[in-house]
Design a protein around this motif. Structure first.
Motif, short mmCIF file in Angstrom:
data_model
loop_
_atom_site.label_atom_id
_atom_site.label_comp_id
_atom_site.label_asym_id
_atom_site.label_seq_id
_atom_site.Cartn_x
_atom_site.Cartn_y
_atom_site.Cartn_z
N LEU A 157 -12.90 -5.52 1.20
CA LEU A 157 -12.81 -5.17 2.61
C LEU A 157 -11.37 -5.28 3.12
CD1 LEU A 157 -16.03 -6.85 4.04
CD2 LEU A 157 -15.68 -4.46 3.41
N ALA A 158 -10.60 -6.21 2.55
CA ALA A 158 -9.19 -6.32 2.94
C ALA A 158 -8.41 -5.08 2.52
CB ALA A 158 -8.58 -7.57 2.33
N ARG A 159 -8.70 -4.57 1.32
CA ARG A 159 -8.03 -3.33 0.89
C ARG A 159 -8.55 -2.12 1.64
NH1 ARG A 159 -9.18 -2.19 -4.39
NH2 ARG A 159 -10.57 -3.94 -4.72
N LEU A 160 -9.82 -2.15 2.04
CA LEU A 160 -10.37 -1.05 2.82
C LEU A 160 -9.71 -0.97 4.19
CD1 LEU A 160 -12.59 1.19 3.04
CD2 LEU A 160 -14.06 -0.58 4.02
N SER A 161 -9.42 -2.11 4.78
CA SER A 161 -8.80 -2.13 6.11
C SER A 161 -7.27 -2.11 6.05
CB SER A 161 -9.25 -3.38 6.86
OG SER A 161 -8.91 -4.55 6.15
N LYS A 162 -6.67 -1.97 4.85
CA LYS A 162 -5.20 -1.96 4.69
C LYS A 162 -4.60 -3.18 5.37
CE LYS A 162 -5.05 3.12 4.76
NZ LYS A 162 -4.48 4.31 5.40
N ILE A 163 -4.85 -4.32 4.78
CA ILE A 163 -4.55 -5.58 5.43
C ILE A 163 -3.06 -5.74 5.74
CG2 ILE A 163 -4.27 -6.88 3.29
CD1 ILE A 163 -6.08 -8.03 6.51
N LYS A 164 -2.18 -5.16 4.90
CA LYS A 164 -0.74 -5.28 5.17
C LYS A 164 -0.35 -4.47 6.40
CE LYS A 164 0.59 -6.14 0.36
NZ LYS A 164 1.40 -5.65 -0.79
N LEU A 165 -0.90 -3.26 6.50
CA LEU A 165 -0.62 -2.45 7.68
C LEU A 165 -1.21 -3.09 8.94
CD1 LEU A 165 0.52 0.15 8.87
CD2 LEU A 165 -1.64 1.29 8.27
N THR A 166 -2.39 -3.68 8.81
CA THR A 166 -3.00 -4.37 9.94
C THR A 166 -2.14 -5.57 10.37
OG1 THR A 166 -5.21 -3.69 9.24
CG2 THR A 166 -5.06 -5.57 10.73
N ALA A 167 -1.57 -6.28 9.40
CA ALA A 167 -0.68 -7.40 9.74
C ALA A 167 0.55 -6.93 10.49
CB ALA A 167 -0.29 -8.14 8.47
N LEU A 168 1.09 -5.76 10.11
CA LEU A 168 2.24 -5.21 10.84
C LEU A 168 1.86 -4.84 12.27
CD1 LEU A 168 5.16 -4.12 10.87
CD2 LEU A 168 4.25 -1.95 10.00
N VAL A 169 0.67 -4.27 12.45
CA VAL A 169 0.20 -3.91 13.79
C VAL A 169 0.04 -5.15 14.66
CG1 VAL A 169 -1.75 -2.95 15.06
CG2 VAL A 169 -0.87 -1.76 13.04
N VAL A 170 -0.56 -6.19 14.10
CA VAL A 170 -0.74 -7.44 14.84
C VAL A 170 0.61 -8.06 15.17
CG1 VAL A 170 -1.68 -9.77 14.71
CG2 VAL A 170 -3.05 -7.83 13.93
N GLY A 171 1.56 -8.00 14.25
CA GLY A 171 2.88 -8.57 14.49
C GLY A 171 3.62 -7.87 15.62
N THR A 172 3.59 -6.53 15.65
CA THR A 172 4.26 -5.82 16.73
C THR A 172 3.55 -6.03 18.07
OG1 THR A 172 2.99 -3.83 16.14
CG2 THR A 172 5.18 -4.07 15.18
N THR A 173 2.23 -6.21 18.03
CA THR A 173 1.50 -6.50 19.28
C THR A 173 1.91 -7.86 19.84
OG1 THR A 173 -0.37 -5.21 18.45
CG2 THR A 173 -0.80 -6.67 20.29
N SER A 174 2.02 -8.84 18.95
CA SER A 174 2.44 -10.17 19.40
C SER A 174 3.87 -10.16 19.95
CB SER A 174 2.34 -11.17 18.25
OG SER A 174 3.20 -10.80 17.18
N ALA A 175 4.74 -9.30 19.35
CA ALA A 175 6.11 -9.20 19.88
C ALA A 175 6.11 -8.60 21.28
CB ALA A 175 6.96 -8.34 18.93
N GLY A 176 5.27 -7.57 21.51
CA GLY A 176 5.18 -7.00 22.84
C GLY A 176 4.65 -7.99 23.86
N PHE A 177 3.68 -8.81 23.46
CA PHE A 177 3.13 -9.82 24.37
C PHE A 177 4.19 -10.88 24.69
CE2 PHE A 177 0.73 -13.47 25.71
CZ PHE A 177 -0.38 -12.95 26.37
#
Length: 444
Positions: A157-177
């Protein structure tokens, strides 16, 4: 009157010798050329028959040695693979013509078999070998049930959700917050990260569900879970649904409706616009850049509840950063994208691919300079971010001029550390709450 050659030979040679010579001379004169050619053909036929016999004898010795080697070294049984593998025609022919070991009762080493026995023995062994190979291939071509273990499910499921790309998305969201003005609310921050991460997992899973037939043709994506059959499409869609619904609910009711609407729009843009557009037009790169620019805007709206100039600035930085990042990556994967049927700039417009990457490298310098103008950072940020922006611009220029894999690799790896370092510098140079002119209290 001149004497004939027969008379001369009979005068000089008498007795039996003379008679033999006379007979040979007479036959040489009387025989026609057709008779001579007939005798020559008969001799050639006998010679061909002798060659054929020699070939059969050599063939017999070869097969006998092969059978003895097989008796000494039995062929190991192949390990059954859970997936269907295509067998080459050369391997199938080698197995068909492979001889079975001769039993001592059927063939004795002290007696040389006749030509008829050799032909019968060889034909029987070939037929038997082909029957055995037919049974083996029929058994191997049967689909075998894949057993999914519970321990392997998290990794799949981690590979299905592209966990590295998801981590990048979460990181940029936290930077905006974190860069948004106002007090830092930890509960809102955690809800924002959880909702954004779930929305990203849902979008990536649906993307892989749609691209299974195309991912199977690419070396980069041929080992994805859906391509290899590690999970069923129904499970992938169910997982995406279970991520999308709670993710959007957290962003809408846990944070604010504006952030939830941006989350729904980003899922729609990634799955229904960017994914099919990859096989239609090179405009998919610009649409994908918008998808990557929305997460920091979501972080800003989660903290402030509104779309300010700072939110668009962060979105612009992420938008421009993705062009040198993705264009450099796609340059080394041109063959893969071509086999997969994707319409990418690096495949159809290679010169435009390099120009766009260079333009947006230079755009990062201008966006960094605009940050203190929009009261997002202090004026220290443009100065300390200039070296890394100049470096990525230099690599973008080298990629534009050289147009090779070496320069594209350097630009890609530089983009991996450039973005987190740039966001970290922005955070250290964030405008303090009292730095603005009196515009009222900052919105919390």
């Amino acid at each position: 009157m001149a004497a004939s050659p027969h008379t001369l030979s009979s005068r000089f040679l008498t007795g039996r010798v003379g008679g033999c010579v006379w007979y040979l001379e007479r036959r040489a004169v009387q025989e026609s050329p057709h008779k001579f050619m007939h005798h020559f053909r008969n001799i050639n036929k006998q010679w061909i028959t002798f060659q054929h016999f020699t070939f059969l004898k050599r063939m017999y010795v070869t097969h006998l040695n092969r059978s003895l080697n097989q008796q000494v070294k039995p062929k190991p049984e192949p390990v059954a693979s859970p997936f269907l593998e295509k067998r080459s025609s050369g391997q199938a022919k080698a197995e068909i013509y492979e001889m079975k070991p001769f039993s001592p009762s059927s063939l004795s080493l002290s007696r040389k078999p006749s030509e008829k026995e050799l032909i019968e023995l060889e034909s029987a062994s070939i037929i038997q070998g082909s029957i055995d190979v037919g049974k083996e291939t029929k058994e191997e071509k049967q689909w075998k049930e894949m057993k999914l273990h519970v321990d392997d499910l998290p990794g799949i499921l981690a590979r299905l959700s592209k966990i590295k790309l998801t981590a990048l998305v979460v990181g940029t969201t936290s930077a905006g917050f974190a860069l948004a003005p106002g007090s830092f609310d930890w509960s809102c921050f955690l809800l924002t990260l959880a909702g954004t991460g779930l929305a990203s997992c849902a979008a990536n899973s649906i993307n892989q569900f749609f691209e299974v037939p195309f991912d199977s043709n690419m070396n980069r994506t041929k080992n994805r879970p859906l391509v290899r059959g590690q999970i069923s499409p129904l499970l992938a869609v169910s997982f995406a649904t279970c991520c999308a619904i709670p993710g959007v609910a957290l962003l809408t009711w846990g944070v604010n409706p504006l952030t939830g609407a941006l989350g729904v729009f980003n899922i729609f843009l990634y799955t229904c616009c960017y994914t099919p557009l990859k096989r239609i037009s090179i405009a998919n790169t610009w649409v994908g850049a918008v998808v990557g620019a929305i997460p920091p805007v979501m972080g800003w709206t989660a903290a402030t509840g509104s779309l300010d100039a700072g939110a668009f600035l962060l979105g612009g930085i992420l938008y421009s950063w993705q062009f040198p990042h993705f264009n450099a990556l796609s340059w080394g994967l041109r063959e893969d994208y071509s086999r997969g049927g994707y319409c990418m700039m690096s495949v159809t417009h290679p010169a435009l691919c390099r120009r766009v990457a260079l333009r947006h490298c230079l755009a990062l310098i201008g966006l960094s300079t605009a940050a203190p103008i929009l009261d997002v950072t202090t004026w220290t940020f443009p100065a300390i971010s200039l070296p890394i922006n100049l470096y990525i611009s230099y690599l973008g220029f080298r990629f534009y001029t050289d147009a090779d894999r070496k320069s594209s690799r350097k630009l890609f790896f530089c983009s991996l550390w450039h973005l987190p370092l740039l966001l970290l510098l922005m955070l250290t140079c964030k405008q303090p709450p009292g730095g603005k002119c009196d515009k009222g209290e900052p919105q919390s």
